[in-house]
Design an enzyme around this catalytic site. Structure first.
Site: not given
Length: 223
Positions: A31, A58, A60, A63, A114, A204
């Site tokens: 990703k 990714d 996002k 618009d 999240t 992470r």
């Protein structure tokens, strides 16, 4: 194929390539988000694709429909496996994004980040119920013809029940002994998969581990 997509949220392409190369046999894809794309652009995505794993881009998009459609169309040469748009951009935007996407690219709609919780929803004028917000936007995404949604592991079970053939991306996934960091709605990888997740986005816990390959293998073993 592993359902784990490792989130390489770094502007440093050499670091991203090094981690991806180390974990490539224990993850199902990569990703790449805004941090990576703004630093390395299309060329960087091509370099990461050379590692041989599917690319989840990714970005996002959110618009007006025409702008998002043209932005997605501009990504066609990259042939990403998955791209993201914000469900809150509305039906027309979702429809244009899907129409502009390359054949074989899944368009998934982000429902609720999240990093947000009920207090955050209230602060932006929405009902303070994450579950209600996700289910509402999941229905919009389904009816607009995109492939699936991004939601937390806390909501994926309800979304999957209402959308049997949807594609569900679950970020904010942490091992049982992991640090939640800036994520507020987290679940374990096993729990997310059992609830109906199609892929798990894990960053992470793998990328900041002393041994990323070992971390990926340990998470994979729980699945």
């Amino acid at each position: 194929m592993s359902p784990i997509y490792v989130a390489l949220d770094t502007p440093n392409i050499e670091r991203a390539k090094a981690i991806a190369t180390r974990v490539r046999h224990h993850v199902g894809g990569i990703k790449l988000g805004l941090e990576f794309f703004m630093a390395n652009g299309r060329h960087g995505v091509h370099e990461m694709a050379d590692i041989g794993l599917p690319i989840f881009l990714d970005l996002k998009f959110h618009d007006i429909p025409n702008t998002v459609g043209k932005a997605v169309q501009a990504l066609r040469p990259l042939e990403p496996a998955i791209i993201t748009v914000h469900a809150s951009g509305g039906r027309a935007m979702l429809e244009d994004a899907k129409a502009a996407a390359p054949t074989g690219t899944k368009v998934v709609a982000v429902t609720m980040l999240t990093s947000l919780d009920a207090n955050d929803l209230t602060s932006i004028g929405l009902s303070p119920d994450p579950h209600e917000q996700v289910v509402r936007l999941a229905e919009l995404a389904r009816s607009a013809g995109v492939d699936g949604i991004v939601c937390s592991g806390e909501e994926v079970k309800a979304a999957h029940a209402a959308w049997k053939d949807g594609f569900f991306v679950v970020p904010g996934v942490r091992p049982a002994n992991g640090n939640s960091g800036d994520q507020k709605r987290v679940v374990t990888p096993r729990a997310a998969l059992d609830a109906g997740a199609s892929i798990l986005v894990i960053g992470r816990p793998i990328t900041q581990a002393e041994d990323p390959d070992l971390a990926a293998r340990e998470i994979e073993a729980t699945l």
